[in-house]
Design a protein around this motif. Structure first.
Motif, PDB file in Angstrom:
ATOM      1  N   ALA A   1       0.836  -1.204   0.000  1.00 35.91           N
ATOM      2  CA  ALA A   1       0.000   0.000   0.000  1.00 35.91           C
ATOM      3  C   ALA A   1       0.870   1.254   0.000  1.00 35.91           C
ATOM      4  O   ALA A   1       0.593   2.208  -0.732  1.00 35.91           O
ATOM      5  CB  ALA A   1      -0.930  -0.002   1.199  1.00 35.91           C
TER       6      ALA A   1
ATOM      7  N   ARG B   1      -7.664  -0.317  -4.956  1.00 38.10           N
ATOM      8  CA  ARG B   1      -8.373  -0.078  -3.703  1.00 38.10           C
ATOM      9  C   ARG B   1      -9.768  -0.699  -3.701  1.00 38.10           C
ATOM     10  O   ARG B   1     -10.134  -1.403  -2.766  1.00 38.10           O
ATOM     11  CB  ARG B   1      -8.485   1.413  -3.424  1.00 38.10           C
ATOM     12  CG  ARG B   1      -9.224   1.685  -2.121  1.00 38.10           C
ATOM     13  CD  ARG B   1      -9.395   3.152  -1.865  1.00 38.10           C
ATOM     14  NE  ARG B   1      -8.085   3.718  -1.637  1.00 38.10           N
ATOM     15  CZ  ARG B   1      -7.859   5.014  -1.571  1.00 38.10           C
ATOM     16  NH1 ARG B   1      -8.846   5.862  -1.721  1.00 38.10           N
ATOM     17  NH2 ARG B   1      -6.651   5.475  -1.355  1.00 38.10           N
ATOM     18  N   GLU B   2     -10.550  -0.460  -4.736  1.00 39.14           N
ATOM     19  CA  GLU B   2     -11.933  -0.956  -4.759  1.00 39.14           C
ATOM     20  C   GLU B   2     -12.017  -2.482  -4.744  1.00 39.14           C
ATOM     21  O   GLU B   2     -12.737  -3.050  -3.925  1.00 39.14           O
ATOM     22  CB  GLU B   2     -12.694  -0.385  -5.947  1.00 39.14           C
ATOM     23  CG  GLU B   2     -14.172  -0.706  -5.896  1.00 39.14           C
ATOM     24  CD  GLU B   2     -14.946  -0.015  -6.999  1.00 39.14           C
ATOM     25  OE1 GLU B   2     -15.944  -0.612  -7.420  1.00 39.14           O
ATOM     26  OE2 GLU B   2     -14.572   1.089  -7.408  1.00 39.14           O
TER      27      GLU B   2
ATOM     28  N   TYR C   1      -2.839   2.555  -7.436  1.00 35.43           N
ATOM     29  CA  TYR C   1      -3.363   2.351  -6.088  1.00 35.43           C
ATOM     30  C   TYR C   1      -4.880   2.474  -6.062  1.00 35.43           C
ATOM     31  O   TYR C   1      -5.563   1.643  -5.473  1.00 35.43           O
ATOM     32  CB  TYR C   1      -2.723   3.348  -5.129  1.00 35.43           C
ATOM     33  CG  TYR C   1      -3.236   3.229  -3.717  1.00 35.43           C
ATOM     34  CD1 TYR C   1      -2.936   2.104  -2.958  1.00 35.43           C
ATOM     35  CD2 TYR C   1      -4.007   4.227  -3.145  1.00 35.43           C
ATOM     36  CE1 TYR C   1      -3.399   1.981  -1.662  1.00 35.43           C
ATOM     37  CE2 TYR C   1      -4.471   4.115  -1.845  1.00 35.43           C
ATOM     38  CZ  TYR C   1      -4.160   2.996  -1.117  1.00 35.43           C
ATOM     39  OH  TYR C   1      -4.623   2.866   0.167  1.00 35.43           O
ATOM     40  N   ASN C   2      -5.400   3.495  -6.697  1.00 36.40           N
ATOM     41  CA  ASN C   2      -6.856   3.680  -6.716  1.00 36.40           C
ATOM     42  C   ASN C   2      -7.554   2.576  -7.488  1.00 36.40           C
ATOM     43  O   ASN C   2      -8.685   2.213  -7.172  1.00 36.40           O
ATOM     44  CB  ASN C   2      -7.214   5.054  -7.283  1.00 36.40           C
ATOM     45  CG  ASN C   2      -6.868   6.158  -6.312  1.00 36.40           C
ATOM     46  OD1 ASN C   2      -6.915   5.960  -5.096  1.00 36.40           O
ATOM     47  ND2 ASN C   2      -6.491   7.308  -6.830  1.00 36.40           N
TER      48      ASN C   2
ATOM     49  N   LYS D   1       0.790   3.965  -3.036  1.00 31.63           N
ATOM     50  CA  LYS D   1      -0.145   5.050  -2.732  1.00 31.63           C
ATOM     51  C   LYS D   1       0.083   6.304  -3.556  1.00 31.63           C
ATOM     52  O   LYS D   1      -0.834   7.077  -3.742  1.00 31.63           O
ATOM     53  CB  LYS D   1      -0.171   5.349  -1.245  1.00 31.63           C
ATOM     54  CG  LYS D   1       0.863   6.260  -0.717  1.00 31.63           C
ATOM     55  CD  LYS D   1       0.568   6.508   0.748  1.00 31.63           C
ATOM     56  CE  LYS D   1       1.644   7.361   1.356  1.00 31.63           C
ATOM     57  NZ  LYS D   1       1.419   7.548   2.758  1.00 31.63           N
TER      58      LYS D   1
ATOM     59  N   ILE E   1      -9.859  -4.608  -3.620  1.00 31.84           N
ATOM     60  CA  ILE E   1      -9.369  -5.083  -2.326  1.00 31.84           C
ATOM     61  C   ILE E   1     -10.421  -4.851  -1.252  1.00 31.84           C
ATOM     62  O   ILE E   1     -10.694  -5.729  -0.432  1.00 31.84           O
ATOM     63  CB  ILE E   1      -8.027  -4.409  -1.964  1.00 31.84           C
ATOM     64  CG1 ILE E   1      -6.922  -4.945  -2.877  1.00 31.84           C
ATOM     65  CG2 ILE E   1      -7.674  -4.645  -0.496  1.00 31.84           C
ATOM     66  CD1 ILE E   1      -5.605  -4.213  -2.773  1.00 31.84           C
ATOM     67  N   ASN E   2     -11.032  -3.669  -1.255  1.00 40.11           N
ATOM     68  CA  ASN E   2     -12.093  -3.387  -0.282  1.00 40.11           C
ATOM     69  C   ASN E   2     -13.278  -4.325  -0.470  1.00 40.11           C
ATOM     70  O   ASN E   2     -13.865  -4.791   0.504  1.00 40.11           O
ATOM     71  CB  ASN E   2     -12.540  -1.933  -0.369  1.00 40.11           C
ATOM     72  CG  ASN E   2     -11.527  -0.980   0.228  1.00 40.11           C
ATOM     73  OD1 ASN E   2     -10.706  -1.377   1.054  1.00 40.11           O
ATOM     74  ND2 ASN E   2     -11.572   0.268  -0.177  1.00 40.11           N
TER      75      ASN E   2
END
Length: 184
Positions: free
Chosen positions: A8, A21-22, A17-18, A12, A24-25
């Motif tokens: 991360a 992110r989704e 990264y963006n 970042k 992974i979340n």
């Protein structure tokens, strides 16, 4: 000291990264939901194992018939019906009853255990909570629901609401109340 890379931190400042992110979340959310379901299943299994006393066979039979009716309703939503299903599979209603028997036993034992917990812990539910749950179920099963049926079923056993309250108690230790006199 081994090599340690914080992915991360490394990403970042990058556009990637963006993008990561989704997913992974989403994966973390699915894992949390799966863990919650596993916890709930373990609690229900423990409850069922500790149900003592004789349970009339008719309770299991009635519940198996409820499962069959529910199955028939789901078949009808797909444009089939139970008779057609039985004909194509070469099975009978009795075969289905045998198939649903383990689920029926678990459901009956769960209901009896939760009803006893509600009685012993003096758990009640607020009318607003019941109305919210009826609304949630109604929205989940649109367009094929009958609010009166949902309320009637809830009034008869209240197992679903008791289960939710039992889960809240198991997680938080907080005892809430279900006010049976105000259920409509």
């Amino acid at each position: 000291m081994g090599l340690h890379i914080n992915i991360a931190e490394a990403l970042k400042n990058r556009a990637d990264y963006n993008i990561l992110r989704e997913p992974i979340n989403d994966m973390l959310k699915r894992k949390q939901e799966s863990a919650q379901r596993a916890f709930e299943d373990a609690v229900i299994e423990a409850l069922c194992e500790n149900v003592e006393g004789e349970i009339p066979e008719c309770m299991y039979d009635d519940e198996a018939e409820n499962f069959i009716r529910d199955y028939d309703n789901r078949l009808q939503m797909q444009g089939l019906n139970l008779d057609t299903y039985l004909k194509y599979t070469g099975s009978t209603v009795e075969d289905l009853k045998k198939q649903f028997r383990p689920q029926a036993e678990r459901q009956v034992k769960t209901t009896l255990a939760l009803e006893k917990i509600v009685e012993l812990e003096n758990i009640t539910a607020e009318e607003a909570d019941i109305n919210a749950k009826v609304e949630e179920l109604a929205n989940a099963y649109k367009p094929s629901y009958d609010e009166g049926l949902l309320r009637g079923y809830g009034l008869e056993s209240m197992a679903f609401f008791m289960f939710l309250e039992g889960m809240k108690f198991a997680e938080t230790g907080e005892i809430r109340t279900i006010d049976y006199d105000n259920i409509k």
